[in-house]
Design an enzyme around this catalytic site. Structure first.
Site, PDB file in Angstrom:
ATOM      1  N   ALA A 159       0.727  -1.141   0.156  1.00 45.75           N
ATOM      2  CA  ALA A 159       0.005   0.038   0.257  1.00 45.75           C
ATOM      3  C   ALA A 159       0.773   1.242  -0.081  1.00 45.75           C
ATOM      4  O   ALA A 159       0.626   2.284  -0.530  1.00 45.75           O
ATOM      5  CB  ALA A 159      -0.778  -0.015   1.305  1.00 45.75           C
ATOM      6  N   TYR A 160       1.959   1.152   0.625  1.00 45.55           N
ATOM      7  CA  TYR A 160       2.852   2.530   0.763  1.00 45.55           C
ATOM      8  C   TYR A 160       3.672   2.434  -0.663  1.00 45.55           C
ATOM      9  O   TYR A 160       3.567   3.583  -1.138  1.00 45.55           O
ATOM     10  CB  TYR A 160       3.763   2.037   1.878  1.00 45.55           C
ATOM     11  CG  TYR A 160       4.678   3.466   2.272  1.00 45.55           C
ATOM     12  CD1 TYR A 160       4.270   4.533   3.025  1.00 45.55           C
ATOM     13  CD2 TYR A 160       6.215   3.402   1.727  1.00 45.55           C
ATOM     14  CE1 TYR A 160       5.089   5.578   3.409  1.00 45.55           C
ATOM     15  CE2 TYR A 160       6.874   4.312   2.105  1.00 45.55           C
ATOM     16  CZ  TYR A 160       6.205   5.526   2.765  1.00 45.55           C
ATOM     17  OH  TYR A 160       7.099   6.733   3.256  1.00 45.55           O
TER      18      TYR A 160
END
Length: 255
Positions: A159-160
């Site tokens: 997600a990052y």
């Protein structure tokens, strides 16, 4: 000779300003003469940062704001403009990280990271830009990451990675559309820096040893080592620079 890095008379907004990189950048801008609006959820910590800024002879405004919520952003921006009449500089610094690969990451964590790291830039910029366009001047700085350029094999951060990759593209898209209005949009891409967030997740002996072996400079960055890039993008020194990402990464993306 005129000091191109002077920020006297400028008003800057910094999100995620209660500590870490956001607090460092806010104080760095104040040292160059800017008044600072500090946004975060941790109001007590914001007030402590505001006291440090005021000790430098600049004005500070502490505002509790969830930068994933458009109504809170609209209210904060309105308060700043009512207070100071303008916003010259916006630093979209608020961010979170969550460990997980494509097969292990939970949907709620995906949403939390994307909302904080990506959507907040859209929402903050949307409402600040209205004021900047009316005045024909603005500097927007987005906090990206080397993780927007590379993957994370030993410590998956899907997600990052996704959110910071989006920041790189958003920076270019915003820069292209806002340039005719005298607004520049650039990004800073750090590697590993010591902050409250990274200390809780990454500052373990095994990971730091791995990082130091891979990083050409051989160590993590210190928070104040991002100040030069931020002041450059916030100041008139960068008046002909837009749509760029400056990686402040100890050489990580060069190998």
């Amino acid at each position: 000779m005129r000091n191109l890095f002077d920020l006297s008379g400028k008003t800057a907004v910094v999100t995620g300003a209660a500590g870490g990189i956001g607090a460092e950048l806010a104080k760095a801008f104040a040292a160059q003469g800017a008044d600072i609006a500090l946004l975060d959820l941790k109001l007590d910590k914001l007030r402590a940062q505001a006291s440090e800024i005021e000790s430098l002879g600049c004005k500070a405004l502490s505002l509790k704001c969830d930068v994933t919520q458009e109504d809170e952003i609209k209210a904060a921006v309105a308060t700043i403009i009512e207070h100071w009449g303008k916003i010259d500089i916006l630093v979209n610094n608020a961010g979170v990280a969550s460990a997980g690969s494509v097969e292990t990451l939970e949907e709620r964590e995906w949403d939390r990271v994307i909302d904080t790291n990506q959507k907040s830039i859209f929402l903050m910029s949307k409402h600040v830009v209205m004021s900047m366009k009316a005045r024909g001047y603005g500097r927007i700085i987005n906090m990206a990451s080397i993780c927007g350029m590379i993957g994370s094999k030993s410590f998956p951060l899907l997600a990052y990675n996704a959110s910071k990759g989006a920041v790189l593209s958003m920076t270019k898209g915003m820069a292209a559309s806002l340039a005719p209005y005298g607004i520049t949009v650039n990004a800073i891409g750090p590697s590993l820096f010591r902050t409250e967030m990274t200390e809780a997740s990454l500052y373990q002996d095994s990971f730091i040893q791995f990082y130091n072996e891979q990083c050409p400079i051989g160590r993590p960055g210190n928070p104040d080592e991002l100040n030069g890039a931020a002041i450059y993008f916030a100041s008139d020194a960068s008046s002909y620079t837009t749509g760029q990402t400056l990686f402040v990464d100890g050489g990580w993306t060069s190998v």
